[in-house]
Scaffold this motif. Structure first.
Motif, PDB file in Angstrom:
ATOM      1  N   PRO A  69       0.797  -1.223   0.000  1.00  0.00           N
ATOM      2  CA  PRO A  69       0.000   0.000   0.000  1.00  0.00           C
ATOM      3  C   PRO A  69       0.833   1.278   0.000  1.00  0.00           C
ATOM      4  O   PRO A  69       0.290   2.362  -0.222  1.00  0.00           O
ATOM      5  N   ALA A  70       2.132   1.189   0.280  1.00  0.00           N
ATOM      6  CA  ALA A  70       2.963   2.399   0.357  1.00  0.00           C
ATOM      7  C   ALA A  70       4.436   2.024   0.262  1.00  0.00           C
ATOM      8  O   ALA A  70       4.817   0.878   0.538  1.00  0.00           O
ATOM      9  N   GLY A  79      -2.604   0.217   5.441  1.00  0.00           N
ATOM     10  CA  GLY A  79      -3.350  -0.439   4.369  1.00  0.00           C
ATOM     11  C   GLY A  79      -3.654  -1.887   4.670  1.00  0.00           C
ATOM     12  O   GLY A  79      -4.732  -2.393   4.335  1.00  0.00           O
ATOM     13  N   LEU A  80      -2.708  -2.587   5.322  1.00  0.00           N
ATOM     14  CA  LEU A  80      -2.937  -3.987   5.690  1.00  0.00           C
ATOM     15  C   LEU A  80      -4.054  -4.111   6.716  1.00  0.00           C
ATOM     16  O   LEU A  80      -4.910  -5.001   6.625  1.00  0.00           O
ATOM     17  N   ALA A  87      -3.919   6.769   2.565  1.00  0.00           N
ATOM     18  CA  ALA A  87      -4.211   8.200   2.485  1.00  0.00           C
ATOM     19  C   ALA A  87      -5.627   8.507   2.965  1.00  0.00           C
ATOM     20  O   ALA A  87      -5.926   9.631   3.369  1.00  0.00           O
ATOM     21  N   GLN A  88      -6.513   7.488   2.917  1.00  0.00           N
ATOM     22  CA  GLN A  88      -7.872   7.673   3.444  1.00  0.00           C
ATOM     23  C   GLN A  88      -7.849   8.006   4.921  1.00  0.00           C
ATOM     24  O   GLN A  88      -8.769   8.641   5.443  1.00  0.00           O
ATOM     25  N   TRP A  89      -6.790   7.596   5.605  1.00  0.00           N
ATOM     26  CA  TRP A  89      -6.660   7.816   7.047  1.00  0.00           C
ATOM     27  C   TRP A  89      -5.519   8.778   7.358  1.00  0.00           C
ATOM     28  O   TRP A  89      -5.042   8.851   8.482  1.00  0.00           O
ATOM     29  N   ASN A  90      -5.124   9.531   6.322  1.00  0.00           N
ATOM     30  CA  ASN A  90      -4.105  10.567   6.481  1.00  0.00           C
ATOM     31  C   ASN A  90      -2.827  10.045   7.116  1.00  0.00           C
ATOM     32  O   ASN A  90      -2.252  10.661   8.019  1.00  0.00           O
ATOM     33  N   ILE A  91      -2.403   8.889   6.638  1.00  0.00           N
ATOM     34  CA  ILE A  91      -1.097   8.345   7.014  1.00  0.00           C
ATOM     35  C   ILE A  91      -0.347   8.093   5.711  1.00  0.00           C
ATOM     36  O   ILE A  91      -0.681   7.171   4.966  1.00  0.00           O
ATOM     37  N   VAL A 320      -4.014  -4.055   0.347  1.00  0.00           N
ATOM     38  CA  VAL A 320      -5.370  -3.753   0.823  1.00  0.00           C
ATOM     39  C   VAL A 320      -6.327  -4.914   0.586  1.00  0.00           C
ATOM     40  O   VAL A 320      -7.477  -4.877   1.053  1.00  0.00           O
ATOM     41  N   ASP A 321      -5.862  -5.952  -0.113  1.00  0.00           N
ATOM     42  CA  ASP A 321      -6.718  -7.116  -0.384  1.00  0.00           C
ATOM     43  C   ASP A 321      -6.805  -8.083   0.798  1.00  0.00           C
ATOM     44  O   ASP A 321      -7.707  -8.917   0.846  1.00  0.00           O
TER      45      ASP A 321
END
Length: 445
Positions: A69-70, A79-80, A87-91, A320-321
């Motif tokens: 994820p990054a 992401g895991l 980025a949805q959680w501003n990290i 993210v899967d």
């Protein structure tokens, strides 16, 4: 007597439920730190021999199109855990002290209200544990980060960068020290020991365990090196550290119960790369959205379920899967309001056809002031990236620096073909920038 049929039905139903629960596998997610494709000989790496990880790959399936994820630790881990782009959680960078986080325009820790893989599996009857590096909040001056239980963990042993650092590995107020009871070179064994004991202690239920290793993140400190002789970033030290990682993951794989889905991945690409050797020649490294920073090893083993001696070079899969995949395997219900960015890749794990329907997005570098990029200019990528099918587009948030690559034919990203494919490049760029604009602002969380 009229109650007998109903009684028998209930008994059969309960038996079926119990059997289903017993057949669900343990799920163990091993996350190496800063490990590249070239750190494993089964991926063609020549830096060090990794016979135990090679054997794990032989006993399962090795994926070649796995994306983190990054390109750096904290957002990769976010992401895991959430199954959503970090980025949805501003990290979007490594979590640090509050001043540094503000400079990065990011949160101080993963919000406990965020979707949580361990919480979802716990609701389905799994015992849950986290052993190893956390780096999703806590440490330095961030004292209000949620405890592990807030995310759904029953047991934990975190490193210094966590809300509850374990005393055996955090004798001082830093990541590691000579005073730690468990020395730097023994940490992988420590985390493996805790994992095996946790599963043994919960023999009556399925378990989900994070085994998030410190290695092979620098400094590389082999046991046989005296402090005054240590050269932490030498190739010799890396080989010795990777040999220990290989040994301990091999021990874990050997001692786990048969009905265990064992996953081995890395959080981001390597640094230093030693002239690209640790990234098998791919462009980029840790801190870069080029392939060397995000295209990483992924080995899966589940005896009798995941095909053995297989290499999957067709399925495009992402970190993210894992949340939707593990939830599906565990028979866990996803929250009603949950919108996953990932997909259920169970078919790919079971050796069946898997066609990705969702794009993969990345953001790294919200400004030019505090973000540290790779020192090699050619490895410094634009801030945003999108992978869809064979194509990958990169661009900065202000729409400058447009790059387009066909990864199927140019995995090393040697030729920017944006000009030759102007319509496609513009379409993907606009899609990527629209995603960037849709992200929640820091204050919104």
């Amino acid at each position: 007597m009229k109650l007998a049929p109903l009684f028998c039905f209930l008994i059969l139903a309960l038996s079926a439920t119990a059997f289903a629960a017993e057949s669900r596998p343990h799920i163990v997610l091993v996350l190496a730190d800063d490990l590249g494709l070239g750190d494993l000989s089964c991926y063609g790496g020549e830096v060090v021999k990794t016979p135990h990880l090679d054997q794990l790959a032989k006993e399962g399936t090795r994926f070649t199109k796995y994306y983190s994820p990054a390109p750096i630790c904290s957002p990769a881990r976010c992401g895991l855990i959430t199954g959503q782009f970090p980025a949805q959680w501003n990290i979007t960078s490594f979590l640090q002290d509050k001043k540094g986080n503000r400079g990065c325009e990011q949160a101080d820790f993963l919000d406990a209200k965020a979707p949580s893989l361990p919480r979802i599996l716990k609701s389905a009857g799994y015992a849950t544990a986290h052993f190893g590096k956390w780096h999703l909040g806590g440490g330095r001056d961030v004292t209000e980060a949620p405890k592990f239980a807030a995310y759904g963990y029953d047991e934990s042993a975190g490193t210094w960068e966590s809300p509850e650092p374990h005393p055996d590995i955090t004798a001082t107020n830093w990541i590691w020290s000579d005073q730690d009871k468990v020395k730097r070179w023994d940490r992988s064994a420590f985390f493996v020991d805790r994992t095996l004991q946790f599963i043994k202690d919960h023999a009556d239920q399925p378990c989900f365990v994070n085994v998030w290793l410190d290695d092979p993140h620098t400094p590389w400190i082999p046991e046989d090196k005296k402090k005054e002789d240590q050269k932490p970033q030498s190739l010799d030290n890396l080989r010795k550290v990777m040999t220990e990682v290989d040994k301990q993951v091999g021990r874990l794989a050997k001692e786990l119960p048969p009905n265990t889905l064992l996953i081995f991945i890395s959080d981001n690409g390597p640094l230093p790369t030693f002239q690209g050797k640790r990234a098998t020649g791919h462009r980029g490294s840790k801190l870069s959205l080029y392939e060397g920073g995000i295209n990483l090893p992924f080995i899966a083993r589940w005896p009798g379920k995941v095909p053995a001696e297989q290499v999957n070079d067709t399925a495009l899969v992402a970190g993210v899967d894992f949340l939707p995949t593990f939830a599906s395997i565990a028979g866990a219900k996803l929250p009603a309001d949950y919108v996953p960015d990932g997909e259920d890749l169970t078919p790919a794990l079971l050796g069946k056809t898997f066609e990705r329907s969702k794009p993969i997005y990345w953001e790294y570098g919200r400004n030019e002031t505090v973000f540290k990029y790779p020192g090699i200019a050619a490895d410094r990528s634009p801030q945003l990236a999108l992978r869809e099918g064979d194509w990958k587009v990169l661009v900065n948030s202000d729409s400058s620096g447009l790059e387009l690559f066909n990864i199927a034919s140019d995995a090393r990203e040697t030729k920017n073909v944006a000009n030759e494919n102007a319509v496609l490049a513009a379409k993907m760029r606009d899609k990527l920038l629209a995603w960037k604009r849709s992200l929640p602002k820091l204050a919104d969380r």
